[in-house]
Design an enzyme around this catalytic site. Structure first.
Site, PDB file in Angstrom:
ATOM      1  N   GLU A  49      81.620  90.526  -4.480  1.00  0.00           N
ATOM      2  CA  GLU A  49      82.206  89.931  -5.673  1.00  0.00           C
ATOM      3  C   GLU A  49      82.427  88.456  -5.391  1.00  0.00           C
ATOM      4  O   GLU A  49      82.593  88.058  -4.226  1.00  0.00           O
ATOM      5  CB  GLU A  49      83.522  90.630  -6.036  1.00  0.00           C
ATOM      6  CG  GLU A  49      84.018  90.289  -7.419  1.00  0.00           C
ATOM      7  CD  GLU A  49      82.951  90.500  -8.482  1.00  0.00           C
ATOM      8  OE1 GLU A  49      82.365  89.484  -8.923  1.00  0.00           O
ATOM      9  OE2 GLU A  49      82.689  91.649  -8.844  1.00  0.00           O
ATOM     10  N   CYS A  74      80.427  95.553 -11.221  1.00  0.00           N
ATOM     11  CA  CYS A  74      79.852  95.301  -9.910  1.00  0.00           C
ATOM     12  C   CYS A  74      78.407  94.830 -10.098  1.00  0.00           C
ATOM     13  O   CYS A  74      77.664  95.473 -10.798  1.00  0.00           O
ATOM     14  CB  CYS A  74      79.909  96.600  -9.099  1.00  0.00           C
ATOM     15  SG  CYS A  74      78.878  96.691  -7.642  1.00  0.00           S
TER      16      CYS A  74
END
Length: 246
Positions: free
Chosen positions: A118, A2
């Site tokens: 993302e 992440c």
């Protein structure tokens, strides 16, 4: 993954949600819709408190919110410059990596988030997506933390840093990226944060399809590509994200 996430709640609200004491000393801390590596972030930890005499009380534990720098710097590192490259730790191999092994056994945390960003490659471009929960509850990303001291400057303050644990993407999340943060369901918080528990392999499994199925994955504006942009607009659905390029 992440590499970016969002946190809109203030420490007092997060402390109530995670049944913790606010030890951030930042009551006026505002929302951050573009949390990036090396930023100061809020983490939830559970430790044995120290008494007035400085001795650790092994009979009790206290859950608290602390401020950490995102990007783990191992205690043995010569300097802190490598932290920016260690924002994530793979859950499958953290127990075998010198940088993460000790933290996995003794220094685990939760990193509250509204959701995370993302990017999916669409041809030559990358489309950002924001994944968030079905309600106002924070997502709890599993994390590791540690402390680092500058041996060249003994008077410098201790640096506290952290990393997000990642796992294989589950269900529709795999259509965006092959990795995702290791989300910790509420029923696992106590076990994950327990400072007296060193074996947590059973908690490192990817989240259930049921948990992931309840998440919303939405395309968002490419304004998130720049860390200079920081507003709630970054997390909103963008039907035509290309209209909002930074």
């Amino acid at each position: 993954m992440c590499g970016r996430y969002a946190v809109s709640k203030d420490p007092a609200t997060l402390a109530a949600e995670f049944d913790a004491v606010d030890a951030t000393e930042q009551p006026e801390r505002g929302p951050d819709y573009n949390v990036a590596p090396t930023k100061q972030v809020v983490a939830v930890v559970q430790r044995h408190p120290r008494g007035a005499d400085g001795e650790v009380d092994q009979d009790t534990t206290e859950r608290s919110l602390r401020i950490m720098k995102w990007g783990l710097v191992p205690h043995w590192a010569k300097d802190a410059s490598g932290g920016a490259k260690m924002i994530n730790a793979r859950s499958e191999s953290a127990a075998d990596k010198p940088a993460f092994k000790k933290s996995l056994a003794t220094r685990r945390c939760l990193l509250p988030a509204d959701g995370w960003y993302e990017w999916r490659r669409d041809g030559a471009a990358k489309q950002p997506f924001f994944t968030t929960g079905p309600d106002d509850s924070s997502l709890a990303m599993a994390g590791l933390w540690t402390t680092w001291r500058d041996k060249a400057d003994p008077d410098a303050p201790v640096l506290i840093t952290c990393a997000v644990l990642t796992t294989a993407a589950v269900g529709p999340l795999a259509d965006v990226h092959d990795r995702m943060p290791l989300l910790m369901p509420r029923e696992h918080w106590a076990g994950w944060l327990d400072p007296d528990r060193s074996e947590v392999s059973e908690l490192l499994a990817p989240p259930s399809e049921e948990l992931v199925g309840a998440l919303e994955i939405r395309p968002v504006s490419q304004l998130v590509n720049s860390v200079r942009n920081n507003s709630a607009e970054l997390t909103r659905r963008a039907d035509d994200p290309g209209l909002f390029r930074a």
